[in-house]
Design a protein around this motif. Structure first.
Motif, PDB file in Angstrom:
ATOM      1  N   ASP A   7       0.879  -1.224   0.084  1.00  0.00           N
ATOM      2  CA  ASP A   7       0.135   0.177   0.017  1.00  0.00           C
ATOM      3  C   ASP A   7       0.788   1.454   0.031  1.00  0.00           C
ATOM      4  O   ASP A   7       1.526   1.503   0.999  1.00  0.00           O
ATOM      5  CB  ASP A   7      -0.919   0.048   1.178  1.00  0.00           C
ATOM      6  CG  ASP A   7      -1.723   1.148   1.128  1.00  0.00           C
ATOM      7  OD1 ASP A   7      -2.109   1.793   0.229  1.00  0.00           O
ATOM      8  OD2 ASP A   7      -2.293   1.408   2.502  1.00  0.00           O
ATOM      9  N   PHE A   8       0.737   1.965  -1.142  1.00  0.00           N
ATOM     10  CA  PHE A   8       1.813   3.176  -1.232  1.00  0.00           C
ATOM     11  C   PHE A   8       0.966   4.254  -1.451  1.00  0.00           C
ATOM     12  O   PHE A   8       1.357   5.430  -1.480  1.00  0.00           O
ATOM     13  CB  PHE A   8       2.424   2.997  -2.581  1.00  0.00           C
ATOM     14  CG  PHE A   8       3.492   1.990  -2.467  1.00  0.00           C
ATOM     15  CD1 PHE A   8       4.738   2.219  -1.857  1.00  0.00           C
ATOM     16  CD2 PHE A   8       3.641   0.741  -3.225  1.00  0.00           C
ATOM     17  CE1 PHE A   8       5.711   1.065  -1.880  1.00  0.00           C
ATOM     18  CE2 PHE A   8       4.206  -0.273  -3.283  1.00  0.00           C
ATOM     19  CZ  PHE A   8       5.546   0.029  -2.360  1.00  0.00           C
ATOM     20  N   GLY A   9      -0.343   4.076  -0.875  1.00  0.00           N
ATOM     21  CA  GLY A   9      -1.403   5.211  -1.129  1.00  0.00           C
ATOM     22  C   GLY A   9      -1.200   6.276  -0.179  1.00  0.00           C
ATOM     23  O   GLY A   9      -1.482   7.510  -0.242  1.00  0.00           O
ATOM     24  N   LYS A  10      -0.560   5.940   1.171  1.00  0.00           N
ATOM     25  CA  LYS A  10      -0.137   7.124   2.008  1.00  0.00           C
ATOM     26  C   LYS A  10       1.045   7.652   1.889  1.00  0.00           C
ATOM     27  O   LYS A  10       1.163   8.900   2.555  1.00  0.00           O
ATOM     28  CB  LYS A  10      -0.403   6.396   3.443  1.00  0.00           C
ATOM     29  CG  LYS A  10      -1.479   5.712   3.806  1.00  0.00           C
ATOM     30  CD  LYS A  10      -2.695   6.429   3.886  1.00  0.00           C
ATOM     31  CE  LYS A  10      -4.201   5.512   4.070  1.00  0.00           C
ATOM     32  NZ  LYS A  10      -5.225   6.449   4.163  1.00  0.00           N
ATOM     33  N   ASN A  11       1.703   7.165   1.120  1.00  0.00           N
ATOM     34  CA  ASN A  11       3.251   7.948   0.526  1.00  0.00           C
ATOM     35  C   ASN A  11       2.761   9.395   0.102  1.00  0.00           C
ATOM     36  O   ASN A  11       1.900   9.346  -0.550  1.00  0.00           O
ATOM     37  CB  ASN A  11       3.913   7.273  -0.571  1.00  0.00           C
ATOM     38  CG  ASN A  11       4.630   6.038   0.117  1.00  0.00           C
ATOM     39  OD1 ASN A  11       5.370   5.311  -0.509  1.00  0.00           O
ATOM     40  ND2 ASN A  11       4.434   5.712   1.443  1.00  0.00           N
ATOM     41  N   LYS A  12       3.515  10.222   0.439  1.00  0.00           N
ATOM     42  CA  LYS A  12       3.288  11.581  -0.127  1.00  0.00           C
ATOM     43  C   LYS A  12       3.929  11.639  -1.836  1.00  0.00           C
ATOM     44  O   LYS A  12       4.866  10.868  -2.004  1.00  0.00           O
ATOM     45  CB  LYS A  12       4.298  12.612   0.535  1.00  0.00           C
ATOM     46  CG  LYS A  12       3.772  13.041   1.826  1.00  0.00           C
ATOM     47  CD  LYS A  12       2.304  13.450   1.882  1.00  0.00           C
ATOM     48  CE  LYS A  12       1.871  13.863   3.387  1.00  0.00           C
ATOM     49  NZ  LYS A  12       2.600  14.853   4.083  1.00  0.00           N
ATOM     50  N   SER A 150      14.262  16.297   3.884  1.00  0.00           N
ATOM     51  CA  SER A 150      14.300  17.085   5.120  1.00  0.00           C
ATOM     52  C   SER A 150      13.309  18.038   5.490  1.00  0.00           C
ATOM     53  O   SER A 150      12.667  18.183   6.894  1.00  0.00           O
ATOM     54  CB  SER A 150      15.863  17.912   5.195  1.00  0.00           C
ATOM     55  OG  SER A 150      15.706  18.767   4.019  1.00  0.00           O
ATOM     56  N   ARG A 151      12.584  18.610   4.345  1.00  0.00           N
ATOM     57  CA  ARG A 151      11.513  19.407   4.574  1.00  0.00           C
ATOM     58  C   ARG A 151      10.348  18.536   4.845  1.00  0.00           C
ATOM     59  O   ARG A 151       9.321  18.880   5.640  1.00  0.00           O
ATOM     60  CB  ARG A 151      11.254  20.195   3.178  1.00  0.00           C
ATOM     61  CG  ARG A 151      12.470  21.148   2.983  1.00  0.00           C
ATOM     62  CD  ARG A 151      12.039  21.689   1.687  1.00  0.00           C
ATOM     63  NE  ARG A 151      10.607  22.714   1.529  1.00  0.00           N
ATOM     64  CZ  ARG A 151      10.645  23.750   1.688  1.00  0.00           C
ATOM     65  NH1 ARG A 151      11.497  24.455   2.236  1.00  0.00           N
ATOM     66  NH2 ARG A 151       9.167  24.342   1.866  1.00  0.00           N
ATOM     67  N   ILE A 152      10.085  17.544   4.248  1.00  0.00           N
ATOM     68  CA  ILE A 152       8.879  16.571   4.567  1.00  0.00           C
ATOM     69  C   ILE A 152       8.741  16.168   6.004  1.00  0.00           C
ATOM     70  O   ILE A 152       7.433  16.023   6.589  1.00  0.00           O
ATOM     71  CB  ILE A 152       8.972  15.591   3.440  1.00  0.00           C
ATOM     72  CG1 ILE A 152       9.136  15.861   2.040  1.00  0.00           C
ATOM     73  CG2 ILE A 152       7.613  14.310   3.542  1.00  0.00           C
ATOM     74  CD1 ILE A 152       7.965  16.628   1.658  1.00  0.00           C
ATOM     75  N   LYS A 153      10.082  15.696   6.439  1.00  0.00           N
ATOM     76  CA  LYS A 153       9.925  15.199   7.826  1.00  0.00           C
ATOM     77  C   LYS A 153       9.359  16.362   8.896  1.00  0.00           C
ATOM     78  O   LYS A 153       8.997  16.077   9.817  1.00  0.00           O
ATOM     79  CB  LYS A 153      11.415  14.788   8.442  1.00  0.00           C
ATOM     80  CG  LYS A 153      11.798  13.467   7.458  1.00  0.00           C
ATOM     81  CD  LYS A 153      13.006  13.007   8.168  1.00  0.00           C
ATOM     82  CE  LYS A 153      14.194  13.915   8.041  1.00  0.00           C
ATOM     83  NZ  LYS A 153      15.494  13.274   8.470  1.00  0.00           N
ATOM     84  N   GLU A 154       9.332  17.536   8.357  1.00  0.00           N
ATOM     85  CA  GLU A 154       9.165  18.794   9.294  1.00  0.00           C
ATOM     86  C   GLU A 154       7.724  19.084   8.882  1.00  0.00           C
ATOM     87  O   GLU A 154       7.254  20.035   9.374  1.00  0.00           O
ATOM     88  CB  GLU A 154      10.135  20.049   8.861  1.00  0.00           C
ATOM     89  CG  GLU A 154      11.684  19.809   9.439  1.00  0.00           C
ATOM     90  CD  GLU A 154      12.594  20.768   9.386  1.00  0.00           C
ATOM     91  OE1 GLU A 154      12.151  21.862   8.603  1.00  0.00           O
ATOM     92  OE2 GLU A 154      13.573  20.728   9.630  1.00  0.00           O
ATOM     93  N   GLY A 155       7.146  18.350   7.964  1.00  0.00           N
ATOM     94  CA  GLY A 155       5.706  18.813   7.678  1.00  0.00           C
ATOM     95  C   GLY A 155       5.713  19.741   6.576  1.00  0.00           C
ATOM     96  O   GLY A 155       4.525  20.328   6.277  1.00  0.00           O
ATOM     97  N   THR A 169       0.554  19.932  -7.016  1.00  0.00           N
ATOM     98  CA  THR A 169      -0.169  19.704  -5.874  1.00  0.00           C
ATOM     99  C   THR A 169       0.383  18.549  -5.053  1.00  0.00           C
ATOM    100  O   THR A 169       1.103  17.465  -5.787  1.00  0.00           O
ATOM    101  CB  THR A 169      -1.612  19.092  -6.157  1.00  0.00           C
ATOM    102  OG1 THR A 169      -2.346  20.168  -6.993  1.00  0.00           O
ATOM    103  CG2 THR A 169      -2.375  19.128  -4.855  1.00  0.00           C
ATOM    104  N   TYR A 170       0.619  18.550  -3.859  1.00  0.00           N
ATOM    105  CA  TYR A 170       1.373  17.679  -3.207  1.00  0.00           C
ATOM    106  C   TYR A 170       0.542  17.074  -1.891  1.00  0.00           C
ATOM    107  O   TYR A 170      -0.066  17.756  -1.098  1.00  0.00           O
ATOM    108  CB  TYR A 170       2.501  18.241  -2.435  1.00  0.00           C
ATOM    109  CG  TYR A 170       3.787  17.202  -1.873  1.00  0.00           C
ATOM    110  CD1 TYR A 170       4.433  16.555  -2.957  1.00  0.00           C
ATOM    111  CD2 TYR A 170       3.733  17.028  -0.594  1.00  0.00           C
ATOM    112  CE1 TYR A 170       5.382  15.742  -2.393  1.00  0.00           C
ATOM    113  CE2 TYR A 170       4.803  16.261   0.052  1.00  0.00           C
ATOM    114  CZ  TYR A 170       5.426  15.463  -0.989  1.00  0.00           C
ATOM    115  OH  TYR A 170       6.545  14.563  -0.345  1.00  0.00           O
ATOM    116  N   GLY A 171       0.373  15.769  -1.813  1.00  0.00           N
ATOM    117  CA  GLY A 171      -0.054  14.988  -0.711  1.00  0.00           C
ATOM    118  C   GLY A 171      -0.196  13.544  -0.881  1.00  0.00           C
ATOM    119  O   GLY A 171       0.539  13.010  -1.747  1.00  0.00           O
ATOM    120  N   PRO A 172      -0.951  12.965  -0.019  1.00  0.00           N
ATOM    121  CA  PRO A 172      -0.988  11.401  -0.037  1.00  0.00           C
ATOM    122  C   PRO A 172      -1.129  10.914  -1.590  1.00  0.00           C
ATOM    123  O   PRO A 172      -2.144  11.488  -2.189  1.00  0.00           O
ATOM    124  CB  PRO A 172      -1.883  10.999   0.767  1.00  0.00           C
ATOM    125  CG  PRO A 172      -2.077  12.207   1.841  1.00  0.00           C
ATOM    126  CD  PRO A 172      -1.592  13.262   1.116  1.00  0.00           C
TER     127      PRO A 172
END
Length: 278
Positions: A7-12, A150-155, A169-172
């Motif tokens: 399941d890779f659906g939750k990956n950004k 490094s940015r992704i880990k900080e939200g 657009t960026y998201g799950p």
């Protein structure tokens, strides 16, 4: 295990709508700024189309790739944002003998320079031609887009997605695919009814929504099968002596130069000139 069983659906993931892209190259500038990548000395019109730099390299992790072509007797013009696809099951990670490439739980495929032995198997395995070698350096490493991990880990969002005002657009991943399908359903006359990256190479974390056929844009044609099932089969066709000698020399070079590299990085830190993030 294939991507069908994961399941890779939750990956950004990136949803890049090329009908909204203006070709401003803001993403290129943002990527260079965030990753502290040097400018390149280039000449315009040296490659296919209007892109500049002409190719991705150790200094360019993303670019707007332009293409001039002829269709039905008419000259046509197209472009798209080229970058690391951050595959669900990356070929680069599958062939790396020291685990320098990792598919993170967040989505990006990262690279650990301290593990790299310089074998360059990743460059051979990647179907998109993304990893680049630092040919200009005495002690070269592999360079590529890290998905701004490094940015992704900080939200935060990746630098290119933050800068782009219209196309990215960026998201799950599952949400990005649903959003793309929603746009296609709302404007069927506008969009090609297929997403590039939804299935290519077993699926990727970069999804393209376009109005033009993929071959007209210049996208590479790759199998839908996850590539790790192919990579070692292909490498087995390479004469064993080349792999053995090449790996041995790379490993020897890595051991010989690792201390020098660490010492150089430490010297740069002390002088206040931090090494660039890979």
């Amino acid at each position: 295990m294939s991507s069908e069983n994961k399941d890779f659906g939750k990956n950004k993931a990136f949803l890049i709508d090329m009908t909204k892209c203006t070709g401003c190259r803001g993403c290129q500038v943002a990527c260079k700024q965030w990753n502290q990548l040097d400018a390149e000395k280039t000449k315009f019109f040296t490659g296919e189309g209007y892109q500049n730099p002409p190719l991705m390299s150790e200094y360019t992790f993303t670019r707007i790739k332009f293409r001039d072509y002829e269709k039905n007797g008419q000259n046509e013009f197209a472009f798209y944002k080229e970058m690391c696809m951050h595959c669900n099951e990356p070929a680069c990670a599958s062939v790396c003998p020291v685990g320098a490439f990792v598919k993170t739980k967040e989505g990006p495929v990262t690279y650990d320079a301290k593990r790299c032995i310089g074998c360059r198997f990743c460059m051979v395995a990647c179907p998109f031609g993304v990893p680049k070698y630092e040919w200009s350096k005495a002690f070269p490493l592999v360079r590529k887009c890290t998905g701004c991990y490094s940015r992704i880990k900080e939200g935060k969002k990746p630098a290119c997605a933050t800068t782009c005002v219209s196309a990215i657009t960026y998201g799950p991943r599952e949400e990005m695919i649903k959003e793309a399908e929603k746009r296609i359903a709302a404007r069927p006359e506008k969009y090609l009814k297929k997403l590039y990256g939804a299935e290519e190479a077993g699926g990727t974390s970069v999804i393209y929504l376009t109005a033009l056929p993929f071959d007209e844009l210049g996208f590479k044609h790759v199998t839908k099968r996850p590539l790790p099932s192919y990579t070692w089969q292909a490498l087995r066709l390479v004469p064993g002596i080349f792999l053995t000698v090449g790996s041995s020399l790379s490993l020897l070079s890595w051991f010989n130069h690792r201390k020098e590299r660490i010492a150089k990085e430490e010297e740069m830190r002390k002088s206040g000139s931090a090494p660039k993030e890979g």
